[in-house]
Scaffold this motif. Structure first.
Motif, PDB file in Angstrom:
ATOM      1  N   ILE A  51     -14.505  -1.347 -13.141  1.00 62.59           N
ATOM      2  CA  ILE A  51     -13.964  -0.213 -12.384  1.00 62.59           C
ATOM      3  C   ILE A  51     -12.439  -0.203 -12.465  1.00 62.59           C
ATOM      4  O   ILE A  51     -11.830   0.831 -12.723  1.00 62.59           O
ATOM      5  CB  ILE A  51     -14.454  -0.235 -10.927  1.00 62.59           C
ATOM      6  CG1 ILE A  51     -15.960   0.043 -10.878  1.00 62.59           C
ATOM      7  CG2 ILE A  51     -13.686   0.788 -10.084  1.00 62.59           C
ATOM      8  CD1 ILE A  51     -16.593  -0.190  -9.529  1.00 62.59           C
ATOM      9  N   SER A  52     -11.827  -1.354 -12.290  1.00 60.84           N
ATOM     10  CA  SER A  52     -10.370  -1.435 -12.342  1.00 60.84           C
ATOM     11  C   SER A  52      -9.845  -1.054 -13.723  1.00 60.84           C
ATOM     12  O   SER A  52      -8.902  -0.277 -13.852  1.00 60.84           O
ATOM     13  CB  SER A  52      -9.907  -2.846 -11.988  1.00 60.84           C
ATOM     14  OG  SER A  52      -8.508  -2.935 -12.096  1.00 60.84           O
ATOM     15  N   LYS A  61     -14.273   8.926 -22.510  1.00 63.66           N
ATOM     16  CA  LYS A  61     -15.564   8.694 -23.162  1.00 63.66           C
ATOM     17  C   LYS A  61     -16.168   7.358 -22.738  1.00 63.66           C
ATOM     18  O   LYS A  61     -17.360   7.260 -22.449  1.00 63.66           O
ATOM     19  CB  LYS A  61     -15.400   8.738 -24.686  1.00 63.66           C
ATOM     20  CG  LYS A  61     -16.706   8.586 -25.439  1.00 63.66           C
ATOM     21  CD  LYS A  61     -16.506   8.677 -26.933  1.00 63.66           C
ATOM     22  CE  LYS A  61     -17.843   8.496 -27.649  1.00 63.66           C
ATOM     23  NZ  LYS A  61     -17.703   8.521 -29.091  1.00 63.66           N
ATOM     24  N   GLU A  62     -15.327   6.314 -22.674  1.00 64.85           N
ATOM     25  CA  GLU A  62     -15.815   4.999 -22.236  1.00 64.85           C
ATOM     26  C   GLU A  62     -16.280   5.063 -20.784  1.00 64.85           C
ATOM     27  O   GLU A  62     -17.326   4.501 -20.427  1.00 64.85           O
ATOM     28  CB  GLU A  62     -14.719   3.949 -22.393  1.00 64.85           C
ATOM     29  CG  GLU A  62     -14.432   3.584 -23.830  1.00 64.85           C
ATOM     30  CD  GLU A  62     -13.205   2.705 -23.977  1.00 64.85           C
ATOM     31  OE1 GLU A  62     -13.278   1.734 -24.747  1.00 64.85           O
ATOM     32  OE2 GLU A  62     -12.161   2.991 -23.319  1.00 64.85           O
ATOM     33  N   CYS A  63     -15.533   5.757 -19.946  1.00 66.35           N
ATOM     34  CA  CYS A  63     -15.916   5.892 -18.536  1.00 66.35           C
ATOM     35  C   CYS A  63     -17.268   6.593 -18.405  1.00 66.35           C
ATOM     36  O   CYS A  63     -18.121   6.160 -17.626  1.00 66.35           O
ATOM     37  CB  CYS A  63     -14.847   6.655 -17.757  1.00 66.35           C
ATOM     38  SG  CYS A  63     -13.342   5.709 -17.486  1.00 66.35           S
ATOM     39  N   VAL A  64     -17.460   7.651 -19.166  1.00 66.80           N
ATOM     40  CA  VAL A  64     -18.724   8.387 -19.133  1.00 66.80           C
ATOM     41  C   VAL A  64     -19.866   7.488 -19.606  1.00 66.80           C
ATOM     42  O   VAL A  64     -20.963   7.509 -19.044  1.00 66.80           O
ATOM     43  CB  VAL A  64     -18.624   9.677 -19.987  1.00 66.80           C
ATOM     44  CG1 VAL A  64     -19.984  10.301 -20.212  1.00 66.80           C
ATOM     45  CG2 VAL A  64     -17.686  10.664 -19.323  1.00 66.80           C
ATOM     46  N   THR A  65     -19.610   6.665 -20.593  1.00 66.26           N
ATOM     47  CA  THR A  65     -20.629   5.747 -21.112  1.00 66.26           C
ATOM     48  C   THR A  65     -21.006   4.694 -20.083  1.00 66.26           C
ATOM     49  O   THR A  65     -22.178   4.366 -19.909  1.00 66.26           O
ATOM     50  CB  THR A  65     -20.108   5.051 -22.400  1.00 66.26           C
ATOM     51  OG1 THR A  65     -19.816   6.054 -23.371  1.00 66.26           O
ATOM     52  CG2 THR A  65     -21.131   4.085 -22.949  1.00 66.26           C
ATOM     53  N   TYR A  66     -20.026   4.152 -19.352  1.00 64.90           N
ATOM     54  CA  TYR A  66     -20.267   3.070 -18.398  1.00 64.90           C
ATOM     55  C   TYR A  66     -20.747   3.567 -17.038  1.00 64.90           C
ATOM     56  O   TYR A  66     -21.319   2.810 -16.256  1.00 64.90           O
ATOM     57  CB  TYR A  66     -19.006   2.233 -18.203  1.00 64.90           C
ATOM     58  CG  TYR A  66     -18.482   1.597 -19.466  1.00 64.90           C
ATOM     59  CD1 TYR A  66     -19.306   1.322 -20.548  1.00 64.90           C
ATOM     60  CD2 TYR A  66     -17.141   1.274 -19.576  1.00 64.90           C
ATOM     61  CE1 TYR A  66     -18.809   0.744 -21.709  1.00 64.90           C
ATOM     62  CE2 TYR A  66     -16.634   0.691 -20.731  1.00 64.90           C
ATOM     63  CZ  TYR A  66     -17.473   0.424 -21.794  1.00 64.90           C
ATOM     64  OH  TYR A  66     -16.983  -0.150 -22.928  1.00 64.90           O
ATOM     65  N   PHE A  67     -20.507   4.833 -16.747  1.00 61.37           N
ATOM     66  CA  PHE A  67     -20.810   5.367 -15.422  1.00 61.37           C
ATOM     67  C   PHE A  67     -22.252   5.147 -14.967  1.00 61.37           C
ATOM     68  O   PHE A  67     -22.465   4.702 -13.832  1.00 61.37           O
ATOM     69  CB  PHE A  67     -20.454   6.856 -15.342  1.00 61.37           C
ATOM     70  CG  PHE A  67     -20.842   7.476 -14.033  1.00 61.37           C
ATOM     71  CD1 PHE A  67     -20.092   7.238 -12.895  1.00 61.37           C
ATOM     72  CD2 PHE A  67     -21.973   8.277 -13.933  1.00 61.37           C
ATOM     73  CE1 PHE A  67     -20.453   7.792 -11.680  1.00 61.37           C
ATOM     74  CE2 PHE A  67     -22.344   8.832 -12.725  1.00 61.37           C
ATOM     75  CZ  PHE A  67     -21.578   8.592 -11.596  1.00 61.37           C
ATOM     76  N   PRO A  68     -23.280   5.431 -15.775  1.00 63.26           N
ATOM     77  CA  PRO A  68     -24.653   5.263 -15.276  1.00 63.26           C
ATOM     78  C   PRO A  68     -24.958   3.839 -14.808  1.00 63.26           C
ATOM     79  O   PRO A  68     -25.620   3.650 -13.775  1.00 63.26           O
ATOM     80  CB  PRO A  68     -25.524   5.647 -16.479  1.00 63.26           C
ATOM     81  CG  PRO A  68     -24.663   6.516 -17.317  1.00 63.26           C
ATOM     82  CD  PRO A  68     -23.265   6.004 -17.135  1.00 63.26           C
ATOM     83  N   VAL A  69     -24.468   2.850 -15.526  1.00 61.11           N
ATOM     84  CA  VAL A  69     -24.711   1.462 -15.127  1.00 61.11           C
ATOM     85  C   VAL A  69     -23.985   1.145 -13.831  1.00 61.11           C
ATOM     86  O   VAL A  69     -24.553   0.556 -12.899  1.00 61.11           O
ATOM     87  CB  VAL A  69     -24.285   0.485 -16.246  1.00 61.11           C
ATOM     88  CG1 VAL A  69     -24.407  -0.953 -15.782  1.00 61.11           C
ATOM     89  CG2 VAL A  69     -25.110   0.727 -17.505  1.00 61.11           C
ATOM     90  N   ARG A  71     -23.010   3.210 -11.539  1.00 60.33           N
ATOM     91  CA  ARG A  71     -23.641   3.952 -10.453  1.00 60.33           C
ATOM     92  C   ARG A  71     -24.874   3.211  -9.956  1.00 60.33           C
ATOM     93  O   ARG A  71     -25.089   3.069  -8.754  1.00 60.33           O
ATOM     94  CB  ARG A  71     -24.008   5.350 -10.917  1.00 60.33           C
ATOM     95  CG  ARG A  71     -24.669   6.162  -9.834  1.00 60.33           C
ATOM     96  CD  ARG A  71     -25.010   7.537 -10.317  1.00 60.33           C
ATOM     97  NE  ARG A  71     -25.657   8.270  -9.245  1.00 60.33           N
ATOM     98  CZ  ARG A  71     -25.926   9.533  -9.294  1.00 60.33           C
ATOM     99  NH1 ARG A  71     -25.619  10.246 -10.354  1.00 60.33           N
ATOM    100  NH2 ARG A  71     -26.511  10.124  -8.287  1.00 60.33           N
ATOM    101  N   SER A  72     -25.685   2.714 -10.881  1.00 57.10           N
ATOM    102  CA  SER A  72     -26.888   1.963 -10.506  1.00 57.10           C
ATOM    103  C   SER A  72     -26.540   0.706  -9.713  1.00 57.10           C
ATOM    104  O   SER A  72     -27.206   0.378  -8.730  1.00 57.10           O
ATOM    105  CB  SER A  72     -27.699   1.596 -11.744  1.00 57.10           C
ATOM    106  OG  SER A  72     -28.212   2.749 -12.350  1.00 57.10           O
ATOM    107  N   VAL A  73     -25.498   0.001 -10.146  1.00 54.01           N
ATOM    108  CA  VAL A  73     -25.075  -1.209  -9.433  1.00 54.01           C
ATOM    109  C   VAL A  73     -24.636  -0.863  -8.018  1.00 54.01           C
ATOM    110  O   VAL A  73     -25.011  -1.531  -7.045  1.00 54.01           O
ATOM    111  CB  VAL A  73     -23.937  -1.923 -10.197  1.00 54.01           C
ATOM    112  CG1 VAL A  73     -23.299  -3.011  -9.352  1.00 54.01           C
ATOM    113  CG2 VAL A  73     -24.461  -2.504 -11.493  1.00 54.01           C
ATOM    114  N   ILE A  74     -23.855   0.186  -7.882  1.00 55.89           N
ATOM    115  CA  ILE A  74     -23.373   0.603  -6.557  1.00 55.89           C
ATOM    116  C   ILE A  74     -24.548   1.028  -5.673  1.00 55.89           C
ATOM    117  O   ILE A  74     -24.631   0.640  -4.500  1.00 55.89           O
ATOM    118  CB  ILE A  74     -22.319   1.722  -6.684  1.00 55.89           C
ATOM    119  CG1 ILE A  74     -21.054   1.154  -7.326  1.00 55.89           C
ATOM    120  CG2 ILE A  74     -22.012   2.356  -5.333  1.00 55.89           C
ATOM    121  CD1 ILE A  74     -20.058   2.196  -7.800  1.00 55.89           C
TER     122      ILE A  74
END
Length: 106
Positions: A51-52, A61-69, A71-74
């Motif tokens: 996140i940091s 693009k990297e943020c969009v790629t990592y977002f689903p994971v 979000r699931s963790v949160i």
């Protein structure tokens, strides 16, 4: 999730060192708050690093790629927190009911 855990530590942990907490990096803060955070977050501190880094360095693009994971963790962590609160409320309600019954039997 960190700040509510921090506030709980301040209220409940005797000898809490606020100066040390204020100087600590996020990974160290998580270690200090282990008793107040969902175990999944404590065992996966990389979440806060991602996140940091996303805030400071990752491309969109990297943020969009990592977002689903992330979000699931949160969501998982929030579900864990809610479960603990629900369990505590159920225990308190049961204790109150038992106390009520006990006072009628005395």
């Amino acid at each position: 999730m960190i700040e509510p855990a921090h506030q709980e530590a301040i209220k409940t942990q005797s000898g809490w060192d606020e100066v040390a907490y204020g100087k600590a990096r996020m990974k160290e803060k998580m270690q200090l708050l282990t008793a107040y955070l969902p175990p999944y977050l404590v065992s996966n501190p990389v979440v806060y690093s991602i996140i940091s880094k996303g805030i400071h360095e990752l491309t969109e693009k990297e943020c969009v790629t990592y977002f689903p994971v992330l979000r699931s963790v949160i969501e998982y962590a929030l579900t864990d927190i809610k479960s603990k609160k629900d369990e505590e409320a159920a225990r308190n309600q049961l204790a109150a009911q038992l106390q009520s019954i006990g006072s009628k039997l005395s």
